[in-house]
Motif scaffolding. Structure first.
Motif, PDB file in Angstrom:
ATOM      1  N   THR A 269       0.841  -1.203   0.000  1.00 58.18           N
ATOM      2  CA  THR A 269       0.000   0.000   0.000  1.00 58.18           C
ATOM      3  C   THR A 269       0.871   1.247   0.000  1.00 58.18           C
ATOM      4  N   LEU A 270       1.890   1.271   0.843  1.00 56.67           N
ATOM      5  CA  LEU A 270       2.792   2.421   0.904  1.00 56.67           C
ATOM      6  C   LEU A 270       3.598   2.569  -0.383  1.00 56.67           C
ATOM      7  N   ARG A 271       3.827   1.474  -1.074  1.00 58.14           N
ATOM      8  CA  ARG A 271       4.542   1.560  -2.346  1.00 58.14           C
ATOM      9  C   ARG A 271       3.669   2.232  -3.407  1.00 58.14           C
ATOM     10  N   LEU A 272       2.453   1.756  -3.567  1.00 57.23           N
ATOM     11  CA  LEU A 272       1.578   2.286  -4.608  1.00 57.23           C
ATOM     12  C   LEU A 272       0.999   3.653  -4.258  1.00 57.23           C
ATOM     13  N   PHE A 273       0.686   3.844  -2.997  1.00 54.29           N
ATOM     14  CA  PHE A 273       0.038   5.085  -2.573  1.00 54.29           C
ATOM     15  C   PHE A 273       0.708   5.633  -1.308  1.00 54.29           C
ATOM     16  N   PRO A 274       1.951   6.093  -1.424  1.00 59.70           N
ATOM     17  CA  PRO A 274       2.631   6.660  -0.244  1.00 59.70           C
ATOM     18  C   PRO A 274       1.850   7.865   0.276  1.00 59.70           C
ATOM     19  N   ALA A 275       1.694   7.938   1.582  1.00 64.12           N
ATOM     20  CA  ALA A 275       0.913   9.025   2.181  1.00 64.12           C
ATOM     21  C   ALA A 275       1.505  10.386   1.856  1.00 64.12           C
ATOM     22  N   VAL A 276       2.826  10.436   1.685  1.00 67.07           N
ATOM     23  CA  VAL A 276       3.488  11.684   1.287  1.00 67.07           C
ATOM     24  C   VAL A 276       4.239  11.386  -0.011  1.00 67.07           C
ATOM     25  N   PRO A 277       3.589  11.573  -1.175  1.00 67.88           N
ATOM     26  CA  PRO A 277       4.215  11.183  -2.449  1.00 67.88           C
ATOM     27  C   PRO A 277       5.483  11.953  -2.768  1.00 67.88           C
TER      28      PRO A 277
ATOM     29  N   TYR B  93      25.586  20.553 -10.657  1.00 64.32           N
ATOM     30  CA  TYR B  93      25.779  21.595  -9.649  1.00 64.32           C
ATOM     31  C   TYR B  93      24.432  21.999  -9.053  1.00 64.32           C
ATOM     32  N   VAL B  94      24.333  21.912  -7.726  1.00 72.62           N
ATOM     33  CA  VAL B  94      23.116  22.309  -7.012  1.00 72.62           C
ATOM     34  C   VAL B  94      23.515  23.361  -5.989  1.00 72.62           C
ATOM     35  N   PRO B  95      23.159  24.620  -6.207  1.00 73.44           N
ATOM     36  CA  PRO B  95      23.609  25.688  -5.316  1.00 73.44           C
ATOM     37  C   PRO B  95      22.878  25.684  -3.976  1.00 73.44           C
ATOM     38  N   LYS B  96      23.504  26.289  -3.014  1.00 74.35           N
ATOM     39  CA  LYS B  96      22.916  26.482  -1.699  1.00 74.35           C
ATOM     40  C   LYS B  96      21.554  27.168  -1.832  1.00 74.35           C
ATOM     41  N   GLY B  97      20.583  26.708  -1.035  1.00 72.16           N
ATOM     42  CA  GLY B  97      19.270  27.339  -1.045  1.00 72.16           C
ATOM     43  C   GLY B  97      18.293  26.753  -2.035  1.00 72.16           C
ATOM     44  N   THR B  98      18.715  25.756  -2.820  1.00 66.45           N
ATOM     45  CA  THR B  98      17.813  25.105  -3.775  1.00 66.45           C
ATOM     46  C   THR B  98      16.854  24.179  -3.025  1.00 66.45           C
ATOM     47  N   MET B  99      15.598  24.152  -3.442  1.00 69.72           N
ATOM     48  CA  MET B  99      14.656  23.197  -2.874  1.00 69.72           C
ATOM     49  C   MET B  99      14.824  21.857  -3.587  1.00 69.72           C
ATOM     50  N   VAL B 100      15.140  20.810  -2.836  1.00 69.25           N
ATOM     51  CA  VAL B 100      15.349  19.477  -3.398  1.00 69.25           C
ATOM     52  C   VAL B 100      14.140  18.610  -3.057  1.00 69.25           C
ATOM     53  N   LEU B 101      13.465  18.120  -4.099  1.00 70.86           N
ATOM     54  CA  LEU B 101      12.272  17.294  -3.929  1.00 70.86           C
ATOM     55  C   LEU B 101      12.568  15.867  -4.361  1.00 70.86           C
ATOM     56  N   ILE B 102      12.199  14.899  -3.523  1.00 68.65           N
ATOM     57  CA  ILE B 102      12.329  13.483  -3.832  1.00 68.65           C
ATOM     58  C   ILE B 102      10.938  12.958  -4.184  1.00 68.65           C
ATOM     59  N   ASN B 103      10.765  12.482  -5.407  1.00 73.41           N
ATOM     60  CA  ASN B 103       9.470  11.967  -5.836  1.00 73.41           C
ATOM     61  C   ASN B 103       9.377  10.487  -5.482  1.00 73.41           C
ATOM     62  N   ALA B 104       8.954  10.218  -4.238  1.00 72.25           N
ATOM     63  CA  ALA B 104       8.841   8.834  -3.772  1.00 72.25           C
ATOM     64  C   ALA B 104       7.817   8.072  -4.605  1.00 72.25           C
ATOM     65  N   TRP B 105       6.740   8.711  -4.988  1.00 71.78           N
ATOM     66  CA  TRP B 105       5.689   8.063  -5.782  1.00 71.78           C
ATOM     67  C   TRP B 105       6.266   7.525  -7.087  1.00 71.78           C
TER      68      TRP B 105
ATOM     69  N   ILE C 153       9.485   6.794  -7.739  1.00 67.95           N
ATOM     70  CA  ILE C 153      10.435   5.720  -7.435  1.00 67.95           C
ATOM     71  C   ILE C 153       9.694   4.421  -7.165  1.00 67.95           C
ATOM     72  N   HIS C 154       8.601   4.502  -6.429  1.00 70.29           N
ATOM     73  CA  HIS C 154       7.838   3.306  -6.055  1.00 70.29           C
ATOM     74  C   HIS C 154       7.181   2.633  -7.259  1.00 70.29           C
ATOM     75  N   ARG C 155       6.981   3.374  -8.339  1.00 74.78           N
ATOM     76  CA  ARG C 155       6.308   2.818  -9.523  1.00 74.78           C
ATOM     77  C   ARG C 155       7.255   2.670 -10.715  1.00 74.78           C
ATOM     78  N   ASP C 156       8.526   2.761 -10.478  1.00 74.02           N
ATOM     79  CA  ASP C 156       9.514   2.660 -11.545  1.00 74.02           C
ATOM     80  C   ASP C 156       9.578   1.214 -12.045  1.00 74.02           C
ATOM     81  N   PRO C 157       9.228   0.953 -13.317  1.00 73.22           N
ATOM     82  CA  PRO C 157       9.241  -0.427 -13.821  1.00 73.22           C
ATOM     83  C   PRO C 157      10.636  -1.039 -13.870  1.00 73.22           C
ATOM     84  N   ASN C 158      11.670  -0.196 -13.831  1.00 74.98           N
ATOM     85  CA  ASN C 158      13.035  -0.723 -13.791  1.00 74.98           C
ATOM     86  C   ASN C 158      13.410  -1.246 -12.411  1.00 74.98           C
ATOM     87  N   MET C 159      12.653  -0.826 -11.404  1.00 73.99           N
ATOM     88  CA  MET C 159      12.946  -1.229 -10.030  1.00 73.99           C
ATOM     89  C   MET C 159      11.967  -2.280  -9.513  1.00 73.99           C
ATOM     90  N   TRP C 160      10.738  -2.284 -10.062  1.00 76.24           N
ATOM     91  CA  TRP C 160       9.688  -3.153  -9.555  1.00 76.24           C
ATOM     92  C   TRP C 160       9.068  -3.928 -10.722  1.00 76.24           C
TER      93      TRP C 160
END
Length: 509
Positions: free
Chosen positions: A366-374, A391-403, A405-412
């Motif tokens: 369930t958490l894989r398909l529908f993570p509460a915080v995608p 290059y990622v400068p100081k002050g950049t907002m870095v977002l991790i798209n867990a949703w 990653i969880h649905r990547d056909p190369n991983m699952w």
């Protein structure tokens, strides 16, 4: 005269914009930034944004790769959707990326960004992490308060039993799961129930519910001031005023609650058996360390527990039951496991969860398909760094798209299908980087043990005690809604009836 006023207004708008974008004009040319679509002046890529955001960002990753750059107004953003790059972020750059972006919601609803979720990495964060880990999420503390979780789950089962004792009845599950989650957290923190039929102080409970609703609404709403800080100078957005109003109500409520608990504690409210709600432990520690355990710190802890530990749990429960209704063979498999190992003469308990792998596999899937915080809580580098060669400068907002990653056909394998059995005979290390609903690194969620206990106990009890069917012939709609915690677009309604073989056990609650 009108022309002079118009020119003055235009200059007052352009000068702040120039100052915000000036650093980009002098960025070193030999720095290789992540790829991305071409931004428009001033607004960046905001004109491209579509909801739900995690799906939109996944579409961009198919065009620009596993790491790419955007700009939300004046704020640079880097989006990551690759397990290998995530591993680099939270090993090589874990400390550098341990900060949180400074947002308006952090300033007003997280006590000037001094709560565990919003504070920048440093001494205060380490103190808050230690406090919550030792006083709330340690095995000793969780076990000492297990009776609260069991009582609340039993009350949910009792309520459903009273409705569907002899026949199937239609039940809307979202408010049931929401009330359960709120009551578990607030009883563990304050010792009080605020939802359901057995609430003592109804007026106080109504005030709390209103504040909680406003906090969730404002925490999940997009805020133009975060992308265009200069707009605050013109006072054209009312969102900040709403936050200030809610902050005042929240302060008044929590101050009254702390004073009430302080009085109760002075009258013998501290429990020698270590079953005392968390707030009493904090007030006890405050006597010896007034600065480290100030009222603001205590209020911030209550708020972060409320916002991080309630909605995410209820949303996950709703997704899990929806998936089981659409896959009755998995539901029956889990029920058979419970009947075989637990029987029908008693209700499942937290101590049984380790022997019910099917339940944990359902939760993981369930958490894989529908993570509460995608999209994981945003990170912000405290200094310039290089991620995946970019290059990622100081002050950049870095977002991790867990949703994504969880649905990547190369991983699952068969990544879009609900298959809890994919986790059978696997240990946590095998999917440590590909299943990240609670984040990674030092800023990962410390409440994972509590979440697993509440999710496991609730789901196992509902499966053990009740028959479940869809409303009508159609499968449950799994469309995603909008919000901070990715709710279902259509709230779950299900047909529920007590199992005849366990009625005598339910009737004894």
């Amino acid at each position: 005269m009108d022309q002079i006023w118009l020119y003055t207004l235009m200059l007052s708008s352009i000068i702040p914009l120039f100052l915000f974008f000036l650093p980009n004009l002098f960025r070193k040319q030999n720095k290789k930034a992540p790829p991305g679509p071409k931004p428009l002046p001033i607004i960046g890529h905001l004109h491209l944004i579509k909801q739900p955001l995690h799906r939109f960002l996944q579409q961009l990753s198919s065009q620009y790769g596993d790491i790419y750059s955007l700009r939300f107004g004046s704020r640079p953003v880097v989006v990551i959707s690759s397990p290998s790059i995530v591993e680099e972020c939270f090993t090589k750059h874990d400390i550098i990326l341990a900060n949180r972006p400074r947002l308006l919601v952090g300033k007003h609803l997280n006590y000037d960004s001094t709560t565990l979720g919003a504070v920048s990495y440093g001494p205060l964060w380490r103190d808050l992490r230690r406090i919550t880990t030792l006083e709330f999420f340690s095995n000793i503390r969780l076990n000492s308060l297990s009776h609260i979780r069991l009582e609340e789950v039993k009350l949910l089962a009792k309520d459903l039993f009273n409705k569907g004792r002899n026949e199937f009845v239609e039940v809307e599950m979202r408010p049931k799961f929401s009330e359960l989650s709120f009551n578990v957290i607030m009883r563990m923190v304050t010792g009080k129930r605020y939802f359901g039929p057995e609430v003592e102080g109804l007026e106080e409970a109504m005030v709390f519910r209103g504040i909680a609703r406003d906090v969730f609404e404002l925490s999940g709403a997009s805020n133009p001031v975060d992308s265009f800080p200069f707009l605050r100078w013109f006072g054209v957005w009312k969102v900040e005023k709403k936050m200030l109003d809610v902050r005042k109500k929240m302060d008044d409520f929590l101050d009254g609650l702390i004073e009430e608990c302080r009085r109760n504690g002075s009258e013998g409210g501290f429990d020698a058996e270590n079953r005392t709600p968390m707030i009493y432990k904090l007030l006890n520690l405050q006597e010896s360390d007034p600065v480290g355990y100030s009222n603001q710190i205590i209020k911030g802890i209550i708020m972060i527990m409320l916002t991080a530990g309630t909605d995410t749990t209820s949303v996950t429960l709703e997704w899990a039951l929806s998936l089981l209704l659409n896959h009755p063979h998995t539901l029956e498999k889990a029920r058979l496991e419970i009947d075989t190992l637990i029987g029908k003469d008693r209700l499942v308990d937290e101590t049984d969860l380790h022997s019910l792998p099917c339940i944990q596999n359902i939760i993981n899937e369930t958490l894989r398909l529908f993570p509460a915080v995608p999209l994981l809580a945003a990170h912000e580098p405290s200094e310039d760094c290089t991620i995946a060669g970019y290059y990622v400068p100081k002050g950049t907002m870095v977002l991790i798209n867990a949703w994504a990653i969880h649905r990547d056909p190369n991983m699952w394998e068969d990544s879009l299908s609900f298959k809890p059995e994919r986790f059978e005979d696997k240990n946590g290390d095998e999917y440590r980087l590909t299943l990240v609903p609670f984040g990674l690194g030092r800023r990962s969620c410390p409440g994972v043990p509590l979440a697993n206990k509440v999710l496991g106990l609730t789901l196992a009890t509902l499966i053990q005690c009740f028959e479940w069917e869809n409303v009508g012939q159609e499968k449950v709609d799994l469309a995603e809604g909008f919000g901070l915690s990715m709710p279902k677009a259509v709230p779950l309604k299900a047909m529920c009836k007590a199992r005849r073989s366990i009625i005598h056990t339910l009737a004894s609650i």
